[in-house]
Design a protein around this motif. Structure first.
Motif, PDB file in Angstrom:
ATOM      1  N   ALA A 247      48.873 -30.289  11.341  1.00 51.91           N
ATOM      2  CA  ALA A 247      48.426 -29.424  10.243  1.00 51.91           C
ATOM      3  C   ALA A 247      49.007 -28.021  10.369  1.00 51.91           C
ATOM      4  N   GLU A 248      49.091 -27.489  11.575  1.00 52.22           N
ATOM      5  CA  GLU A 248      49.657 -26.152  11.777  1.00 52.22           C
ATOM      6  C   GLU A 248      51.144 -26.124  11.437  1.00 52.22           C
ATOM      7  N   VAL A 249      51.859 -27.192  11.750  1.00 52.19           N
ATOM      8  CA  VAL A 249      53.277 -27.280  11.382  1.00 52.19           C
ATOM      9  C   VAL A 249      53.405 -27.262   9.862  1.00 52.19           C
ATOM     10  N   LEU A 250      52.589 -28.076   9.186  1.00 54.96           N
ATOM     11  CA  LEU A 250      52.655 -28.148   7.728  1.00 54.96           C
ATOM     12  C   LEU A 250      52.281 -26.823   7.082  1.00 54.96           C
ATOM     13  N   GLU A 251      51.305 -26.112   7.656  1.00 50.61           N
ATOM     14  CA  GLU A 251      50.916 -24.802   7.122  1.00 50.61           C
ATOM     15  C   GLU A 251      52.072 -23.807   7.236  1.00 50.61           C
ATOM     16  N   GLU A 252      52.760 -23.811   8.370  1.00 51.60           N
ATOM     17  CA  GLU A 252      53.887 -22.893   8.527  1.00 51.60           C
ATOM     18  C   GLU A 252      54.996 -23.219   7.529  1.00 51.60           C
TER      19      GLU A 252
END
Length: 93
Positions: free
Chosen positions: A42-47
């Motif tokens: 999720a953090e990768v997708l948010e970035e």
């Protein structure tokens, strides 16, 4: 320079490589992008959404993420050594 992370080769700056396909690749303008180390998918997708915009976010949220050849959920933890691929939704007939 700080101490090397034992899970990474010496000299690597704490970046993760992410492969993008189809519409996501077109929106990003590249088939491979680097993101800062992240703890979860999720953090990768948010970035990536922050970098490439709301249309990218919409397509990525409807698609799937594959790590080391296996489809995973967005809450999956990352070690930083994985091969990450983000695929848009696929329609077929």
């Amino acid at each position: 320079m700080g101490q090397a992370d034992p899970g990474r080769p010496v000299g690597e700056r704490g970046l993760m490589r992410v492969r993008l396909f189809a519409a996501l690749r077109e929106l990003a303008g590249a088939s491979v992008v680097e993101v800062d180390d992240a703890g979860t998918v999720a953090e990768v997708l948010e970035e990536l959404a922050g970098r490439f915009g709301p249309r990218f976010a919409t397509i990525a949220s409807a698609g799937s993420v594959v790590i080391d050849g296996e489809r995973v959920d967005r809450d999956r933890s990352l070690s930083g050594n994985e091969e990450i691929a983000v695929l848009p939704p696929v329609s077929g007939g």
